[in-house]
Design a protein around this motif. Structure first.
Motif, PDB file in Angstrom:
ATOM      1  N   LYS A  96       0.842  -1.205   0.000  1.00  0.00           N
ATOM      2  CA  LYS A  96       0.000   0.000   0.000  1.00  0.00           C
ATOM      3  C   LYS A  96       0.877   1.254   0.000  1.00  0.00           C
ATOM      4  CE  LYS A  96      -3.847   2.325   0.809  1.00  0.00           C
ATOM      5  NZ  LYS A  96      -4.722   2.647  -0.271  1.00  0.00           N
ATOM      6  N   LYS A 105      -1.952  -5.736  -1.207  1.00  0.00           N
ATOM      7  CA  LYS A 105      -2.737  -4.505  -1.349  1.00  0.00           C
ATOM      8  C   LYS A 105      -4.194  -4.831  -1.659  1.00  0.00           C
ATOM      9  CE  LYS A 105      -2.847  -0.124  -3.809  1.00  0.00           C
ATOM     10  NZ  LYS A 105      -2.233   0.660  -4.885  1.00  0.00           N
ATOM     11  N   PHE A 109      -7.436  -3.851   0.582  1.00  0.00           N
ATOM     12  CA  PHE A 109      -8.574  -3.157  -0.021  1.00  0.00           C
ATOM     13  C   PHE A 109      -9.867  -3.937   0.174  1.00  0.00           C
ATOM     14  CE2 PHE A 109     -11.306  -2.326  -3.714  1.00  0.00           C
ATOM     15  CZ  PHE A 109     -11.560  -0.984  -3.490  1.00  0.00           C
ATOM     16  N   SER A 113     -13.154  -2.640   2.268  1.00  0.00           N
ATOM     17  CA  SER A 113     -14.408  -2.448   1.541  1.00  0.00           C
ATOM     18  C   SER A 113     -15.448  -3.503   1.899  1.00  0.00           C
ATOM     19  CB  SER A 113     -14.149  -2.449   0.040  1.00  0.00           C
ATOM     20  OG  SER A 113     -13.679  -3.720  -0.365  1.00  0.00           O
TER      21      SER A 113
END
Length: 150
Positions: A96, A105, A109, A113
Motif C-alpha cells: 500500500k 494490497k 482493499f 471495503s
C-alpha cells in the motif's frame, strides 16, 4: 535528467523494477533479525565442551563454527516461522505504501471495503504459505536433529 541520467520511478507497478522498493523494505528487518538471532545462538554455544575440544584438537575456527551451527539449528528454525509471519503480515502495508498492486494490497482493499469473499480468497494463500513454513521447519528439525526424534 538533461545530463542523460536514467529516470527511475520507484513507486507504482508500471515498470519491471517497481518491486525492488517493497522487496528491500520487506527483507531488511527479517535479515537483521535472523543475523542477530544466529549470532546470539552462536554466543550461547561458545562455552560448550565440544567447542573447546575442537580447538584442543587443532581443527580451527571453521570446524568449530560448523559444529556450533549444527547445534544451533533448532532455535534458528523456530525463528523462521516468526520471520515468515512478519513478512506475510507486513506485505499488505508495504504494498500500500509503495503503490504496488499485489495480493497484499488487494487483501487490504477487500478488508476495508467489506468484501468478505474476496478477502477470504486472498487470505487463504497467505495462511497456506504460513502452514507450509511451519511444516517445512518441523520436517527440517526432525531430519537435522536426531535427538529430537525420541
Amino acid at each position: 535528467m538533461q545530463q542523460g541520467l536514467p529516470y527511475f520511478k520507484l513507486y507504482g507497478h508500471e515498470n519491471w523494477y517497481s518491486f525492488l522498493l517493497p522487496l528491500i523494505s520487506l527483507s531488511v528487518f527479517p535479515f537483521l533479525h535472523m543475523s542477530r538471532f544466529t549470532s546470539a545462538a552462536l554466543e550461547n554455544e561458545m562455552g560448550e565442551e565440544y567447542v573447546r575440544t575442537t580447538y584442543a584438537k587443532g581443527l580451527g575456527d571453521f570446524k568449530a563454527l560448523l559444529h556450533m551451527l549444527w547445534n544451533c539449528w533448532s532455535p534458528i528454525l523456530n525463528q523462521a516461522q516468526l520471520v515468515m509471519l512478519y513478512i506475510l503480515s507486513s506485505l499488505p502495508i508495504i504494498e500500500k505504501l509503495a503503490g504496488y498492486n499485489g495480493a497484499g494490497k488487494e487483501l487490504l482493499f477487500s478488508i476495508t471495503s467489506n468484501d468478505e469473499i474476496k478477502a477470504l480468497s486472498l487470505m487463504l494463500p497467505f495462511l497456506f504459505i504460513m502452514f507450509i513454513t511451519i511444516i517445512l521447519s518441523q520436517i527440517a528439525k526432525f531430519w537435522l536433529m536426531p535427538k529430537g526424534r525420541a
